[in-house]
Enzyme design. Sequence first.
Site, mmCIF file in Angstrom:
data_model
loop_
_atom_site.group_PDB
_atom_site.id
_atom_site.type_symbol
_atom_site.label_atom_id
_atom_site.label_comp_id
_atom_site.label_asym_id
_atom_site.label_seq_id
_atom_site.Cartn_x
_atom_site.Cartn_y
_atom_site.Cartn_z
ATOM 1 N N ASN A 9 -5.498 83.157 -35.262
ATOM 2 C CA ASN A 9 -5.873 82.222 -34.228
ATOM 3 C C ASN A 9 -6.528 80.974 -35.088
ATOM 4 O O ASN A 9 -7.545 81.095 -35.682
ATOM 5 C CB ASN A 9 -7.170 82.691 -33.388
ATOM 6 C CG ASN A 9 -7.816 81.922 -32.503
ATOM 7 O OD1 ASN A 9 -7.529 80.582 -32.260
ATOM 8 N ND2 ASN A 9 -8.812 82.070 -31.874
ATOM 9 N N LYS A 11 -7.564 78.049 -34.052
ATOM 10 C CA LYS A 11 -8.635 77.269 -33.368
ATOM 11 C C LYS A 11 -8.638 75.819 -33.617
ATOM 12 O O LYS A 11 -7.438 75.535 -33.525
ATOM 13 C CB LYS A 11 -9.997 77.755 -33.934
ATOM 14 C CG LYS A 11 -10.406 79.432 -33.909
ATOM 15 C CD LYS A 11 -11.712 79.764 -34.048
ATOM 16 C CE LYS A 11 -11.710 81.113 -33.836
ATOM 17 N NZ LYS A 11 -13.131 81.824 -34.267
ATOM 18 N N HIS A 94 -10.705 83.734 -24.906
ATOM 19 C CA HIS A 94 -11.523 83.758 -26.061
ATOM 20 C C HIS A 94 -13.173 83.259 -25.768
ATOM 21 O O HIS A 94 -13.415 82.660 -25.004
ATOM 22 C CB HIS A 94 -11.061 82.797 -27.120
ATOM 23 C CG HIS A 94 -11.454 82.892 -28.538
ATOM 24 N ND1 HIS A 94 -12.666 82.494 -28.972
ATOM 25 C CD2 HIS A 94 -11.133 83.710 -29.383
ATOM 26 C CE1 HIS A 94 -12.989 82.769 -30.266
ATOM 27 N NE2 HIS A 94 -11.901 83.463 -30.716
ATOM 28 N N GLU A 96 -14.972 81.730 -27.269
ATOM 29 C CA GLU A 96 -15.105 80.161 -27.436
ATOM 30 C C GLU A 96 -15.003 79.374 -26.132
ATOM 31 O O GLU A 96 -15.781 78.333 -25.759
ATOM 32 C CB GLU A 96 -14.844 79.520 -28.635
ATOM 33 C CG GLU A 96 -15.420 80.250 -29.762
ATOM 34 C CD GLU A 96 -14.337 80.198 -31.094
ATOM 35 O OE1 GLU A 96 -13.392 79.843 -31.137
ATOM 36 O OE2 GLU A 96 -14.789 80.931 -32.010
ATOM 37 N N GLU A 164 -13.516 91.318 -29.742
ATOM 38 C CA GLU A 164 -14.214 90.393 -30.508
ATOM 39 C C GLU A 164 -15.670 90.023 -30.421
ATOM 40 O O GLU A 164 -16.119 89.318 -29.405
ATOM 41 C CB GLU A 164 -13.340 88.963 -30.639
ATOM 42 C CG GLU A 164 -12.110 88.909 -30.955
ATOM 43 C CD GLU A 164 -11.452 87.638 -31.358
ATOM 44 O OE1 GLU A 164 -11.061 87.395 -32.396
ATOM 45 O OE2 GLU A 164 -11.769 86.345 -30.620
ATOM 46 N N GLY A 170 -16.678 84.310 -37.066
ATOM 47 C CA GLY A 170 -17.167 83.077 -37.616
ATOM 48 C C GLY A 170 -18.430 83.126 -38.533
ATOM 49 O O GLY A 170 -18.966 82.211 -39.167
ATOM 50 N N SER A 210 -14.760 87.836 -38.219
ATOM 51 C CA SER A 210 -14.876 87.776 -39.761
ATOM 52 C C SER A 210 -14.039 88.835 -40.417
ATOM 53 O O SER A 210 -14.301 89.365 -41.449
ATOM 54 C CB SER A 210 -16.360 87.837 -39.839
ATOM 55 O OG SER A 210 -17.201 87.162 -39.535
HETATM 56 P P1 13P Z 1 -13.100 84.672 -37.391
HETATM 57 O O1 13P Z 1 -12.193 85.456 -38.097
HETATM 58 O O2 13P Z 1 -13.213 83.157 -38.256
HETATM 59 O O3 13P Z 1 -14.553 85.228 -37.619
HETATM 60 O O4 13P Z 1 -12.804 84.284 -35.851
HETATM 61 C C1 13P Z 1 -12.246 85.305 -35.226
HETATM 62 C C2 13P Z 1 -11.856 84.970 -34.066
HETATM 63 O O5 13P Z 1 -12.679 84.368 -33.076
HETATM 64 C C3 13P Z 1 -10.330 85.038 -33.601
HETATM 65 O O6 13P Z 1 -10.125 84.630 -32.378
#
Ligand code: 13P
Length: 251
Positions: A9, A11, A94, A96, A164, A170, A210
């Site tokens: 992903n 983002k 997601h 976010e 997640e 992150g 992560s």
């Molecule tokens: P990170 O791997 O950067 O922590 O992000 C995970 C994520 O949100 C994947 O959708």
Amino acid sequence: MRLPMIAGNWKMNTTLNEATALVTEMLKGLDAIEGVEKVVCPPFVSLAAIRDLLKGTSVKLGAQNLYFEEKGAYTGEISPLMLAGLCELVIIGHSERRQYFGDTGEVVNRKIRAALKAGLRPILCIGERLEENEAGKTAEVVTEQLKLAMDGIDYPPGFIIAYEPVWAIGTGKAATGEQADETIGLVRRNVSDMYGKEAADGVRILYGGSVTAANTAEFMRQSEIDGALVGGASLKAADFLSIIKQTSEIL
Ligand code: 13P
């Protein structure tokens, strides 16, 4: 046997040029790795160019979101019909999106319905926030998120869920393999309660938060974890390749 999946992903990262350069770099090693379903999810504006680069390879393309209406006066939104010709998969729900863009459980449900209607395979994201985790509410939260997301929807063949935990995204503070395995086992039992044992045995449930080349093996050795949804580490070709290579060796 469930085919493991590693999905990147990206983002809100990469310009068009950066995106095509990244995929070109990845393709040097990625195409040859077998036994893992490999997916990249770049930003909308790069989908068409990357679809062209991935043609004839074993790497699949996903989007990061969609809107649930098919067309109309929804300035700035992307419809399932637009994506259907471009990519196979779409990330929905997601954290976010839930946190910054108001994707409630009901919105997530409508987006899943819209994706399925357009023939897209959803990757449904669920996961608890830090305060919910600390209050011992993880099981309750992910159970509720799954129920709301799938309310009134028949089991979608090839369904993919990504667990997640928000506190691990992150932050560099991944869950432990055991923590992730325990919650993913619970999600699988929820799928069994909702859709029966066959669905639960077949659904692929990924861990996200992560994930790096250094901790991938810890997750893939767990019995319930079927792969990973990778954020930051999917933006570096060598790291993403290493994650996929390790997964193909372990699972
Ligand atoms: P990170 O791997 O950067 O922590 O992000 C995970 C994520 O949100 C994947 O959708």
